[in-house]
Design a protein around this motif. Structure first.
Motif, PDB file in Angstrom:
ATOM      1  N   ILE A 197       0.835  -1.197   0.000  1.00 29.17           N
ATOM      2  CA  ILE A 197       0.000   0.000   0.000  1.00 29.17           C
ATOM      3  C   ILE A 197       0.874   1.253   0.000  1.00 29.17           C
ATOM      4  N   TYR A 198       1.912   1.254   0.832  1.00 26.57           N
ATOM      5  CA  TYR A 198       2.800   2.409   0.893  1.00 26.57           C
ATOM      6  C   TYR A 198       3.580   2.579  -0.418  1.00 26.57           C
ATOM      7  N   VAL A 199       4.102   1.472  -0.950  1.00 26.62           N
ATOM      8  CA  VAL A 199       4.913   1.548  -2.167  1.00 26.62           C
ATOM      9  C   VAL A 199       4.055   1.970  -3.359  1.00 26.62           C
ATOM     10  N   ALA A 200       2.832   1.428  -3.456  1.00 23.85           N
ATOM     11  CA  ALA A 200       1.944   1.803  -4.564  1.00 23.85           C
ATOM     12  C   ALA A 200       1.607   3.289  -4.513  1.00 23.85           C
ATOM     13  N   SER A 201       1.339   3.804  -3.316  1.00 24.11           N
ATOM     14  CA  SER A 201       1.043   5.234  -3.178  1.00 24.11           C
ATOM     15  C   SER A 201       2.255   6.084  -3.553  1.00 24.11           C
ATOM     16  N   LEU A 202       3.444   5.657  -3.123  1.00 24.62           N
ATOM     17  CA  LEU A 202       4.661   6.407  -3.446  1.00 24.62           C
ATOM     18  C   LEU A 202       4.916   6.421  -4.953  1.00 24.62           C
ATOM     19  N   CYS A 203       4.745   5.256  -5.597  1.00 25.50           N
ATOM     20  CA  CYS A 203       4.954   5.193  -7.050  1.00 25.50           C
ATOM     21  C   CYS A 203       3.949   6.067  -7.789  1.00 25.50           C
ATOM     22  N   ALA A 204       2.700   6.090  -7.318  1.00 23.66           N
ATOM     23  CA  ALA A 204       1.694   6.933  -7.961  1.00 23.66           C
ATOM     24  C   ALA A 204       2.046   8.409  -7.811  1.00 23.66           C
ATOM     25  N   ILE A 205       2.532   8.797  -6.649  1.00 22.55           N
ATOM     26  CA  ILE A 205       2.918  10.199  -6.426  1.00 22.55           C
ATOM     27  C   ILE A 205       4.097  10.575  -7.328  1.00 22.55           C
ATOM     28  N   ILE A 206       5.083   9.668  -7.455  1.00 22.52           N
ATOM     29  CA  ILE A 206       6.223   9.948  -8.332  1.00 22.52           C
ATOM     30  C   ILE A 206       5.765  10.084  -9.784  1.00 22.52           C
ATOM     31  N   ALA A 207       4.804   9.233 -10.210  1.00 22.62           N
ATOM     32  CA  ALA A 207       4.281   9.333 -11.575  1.00 22.62           C
ATOM     33  C   ALA A 207       3.616  10.684 -11.807  1.00 22.62           C
ATOM     34  N   ILE A 208       2.894  11.169 -10.796  1.00 18.16           N
ATOM     35  CA  ILE A 208       2.251  12.483 -10.920  1.00 18.16           C
ATOM     36  C   ILE A 208       3.296  13.585 -11.009  1.00 18.16           C
ATOM     37  N   VAL A 209       4.340  13.491 -10.165  1.00 20.65           N
ATOM     38  CA  VAL A 209       5.415  14.499 -10.198  1.00 20.65           C
ATOM     39  C   VAL A 209       6.089  14.512 -11.575  1.00 20.65           C
ATOM     40  N   CYS A 210       6.323  13.314 -12.133  1.00 21.05           N
ATOM     41  CA  CYS A 210       6.934  13.238 -13.465  1.00 21.05           C
ATOM     42  C   CYS A 210       6.048  13.890 -14.518  1.00 21.05           C
ATOM     43  N   SER A 211       4.746  13.660 -14.418  1.00 17.15           N
ATOM     44  CA  SER A 211       3.837  14.229 -15.413  1.00 17.15           C
ATOM     45  C   SER A 211       3.786  15.746 -15.300  1.00 17.15           C
ATOM     46  N   ILE A 212       3.768  16.261 -14.072  1.00 20.50           N
ATOM     47  CA  ILE A 212       3.749  17.718 -13.897  1.00 20.50           C
ATOM     48  C   ILE A 212       5.057  18.322 -14.398  1.00 20.50           C
ATOM     49  N   GLY A 213       6.170  17.638 -14.084  1.00 21.19           N
ATOM     50  CA  GLY A 213       7.458  18.123 -14.585  1.00 21.19           C
ATOM     51  C   GLY A 213       7.508  18.141 -16.102  1.00 21.19           C
ATOM     52  N   ALA A 214       6.931  17.116 -16.747  1.00 18.33           N
ATOM     53  CA  ALA A 214       6.923  17.074 -18.210  1.00 18.33           C
ATOM     54  C   ALA A 214       6.096  18.214 -18.796  1.00 18.33           C
ATOM     55  N   LEU A 215       5.004  18.580 -18.143  1.00 22.39           N
ATOM     56  CA  LEU A 215       4.166  19.672 -18.635  1.00 22.39           C
ATOM     57  C   LEU A 215       4.891  21.013 -18.579  1.00 22.39           C
ATOM     58  N   LEU A 216       5.849  21.141 -17.682  1.00 20.28           N
ATOM     59  CA  LEU A 216       6.554  22.410 -17.508  1.00 20.28           C
ATOM     60  C   LEU A 216       7.748  22.564 -18.443  1.00 20.28           C
ATOM     61  N   ILE A 217       8.133  21.490 -19.148  1.00 15.69           N
ATOM     62  CA  ILE A 217       9.280  21.551 -20.054  1.00 15.69           C
ATOM     63  C   ILE A 217       8.867  22.195 -21.382  1.00 15.69           C
ATOM     64  N   ARG A 218       9.662  23.149 -21.868  1.00 15.64           N
ATOM     65  CA  ARG A 218       9.349  23.820 -23.128  1.00 15.64           C
ATOM     66  C   ARG A 218       9.571  22.868 -24.305  1.00 15.64           C
TER      67      ARG A 218
END
Length: 234
Positions: free
Chosen positions: A68-89
């Motif tokens: 449960i903890y690892v799945a939540s952490l991986c989901a949060i990292i995936a969200i961070v990656c997606s937000i970071g990708a949106l900010l790249i020119r």
């Protein structure tokens, strides 16, 4: 006579064409990033579909279920990656960076879904620990009857629950082996005559899963320790 020279063809695609390609590719990558931004919601939906409701979540957290903890952490990292990708020119190098970040996000997203399935299965299956419930002592000392229930979830099909009743610091008055049903559940109501030796003032009831039990007394802080009850005879 010198004729008019025709303009030479450009060596490669014009900057305008390159910019359009980069913009189109960046738009597609942005769409992927937006999908990944809902990773946590998607993981929660998978868990709900598999029957992992709030009750099972609390059970898993109480048992420190690592998926449960690892799945939540991986989901949060995936969200961070997606937000970071949106900010790249969407420049030439920016598209490469955005692609790499999104690939990383997809990996964490898929890992989160897979681990969530494991966590849902573990939480829904229980932990194999027995509990003793509904303890009653009826009748006079000369004809007493002892009634109690034994419950356990998530018991492996090859395992069992051992139940014993004995005067404190003495031999067993009652001993039994309870096998789980097809769903790994043990649910047994036990009603037996109780004839303790003369002078007995305390009777102990113990239920333990010998395949999961950890060494230690009933009071020990062990995740899979035995369930114990002391019954004082009047």
């Amino acid at each position: 006579m010198g004729g008019a020279q025709e303009p030479s063809e450009p060596a490669g695609p014009s900057p305008l064409v390159i910019g359009e390609v980069q913009a189109a590719l960046g738009k597609r990558l942005d769409d992927v990033a937006k999908i990944l931004a809902g990773a946590l919601v998607a993981v929660a939906g998978i868990m709900t579909t598999l029957g992992l409701n709030s009750k099972f979540v609390f059970v898993a957290l109480n048992n420190r279920s690592w998926p449960i903890y690892v799945a939540s952490l991986c989901a949060i990292i995936a969200i961070v990656c997606s937000i970071g990708a949106l900010l790249i020119r969407p420049t030439g190098r920016g598209v490469l960076w955005e692609t790499g970040v999104l690939v990383l996000g997809v990996i964490f997203y898929m890992a989160s879904l897979s681990i969530a399935v494991v966590g849902a299965a573990q939480a829904a299956g229980g932990n194999g620990r027995p509990t003793i419930t509904d303890v009653r002592l009826n009748g006079p000392r000369s004809g007493m009857r002892l009634h109690f229930g034994v419950h356990a979830d998530g018991v492996q099909k090859w395992s069992h629950i051992e139940v014993s009743v004995n005067p404190k610091d003495s031999g067993d008055l009652y001993w039994s082996v309870l096998r789980p049903d097809e769903q790994g559940r043990v649910e047994q109501q036990i009603d037996i005559p109780l004839s303790p030796p003369a002078g007995t003032s305390v009777v102990e009831i113990e239920a333990v899963n010998p395949d999961e039990s950890e060494p230690g007394a009933c009071e020990a802080k062990a995740q899979h320790g035995p369930a114990c009850t002391e019954l004082h005879i009047p």
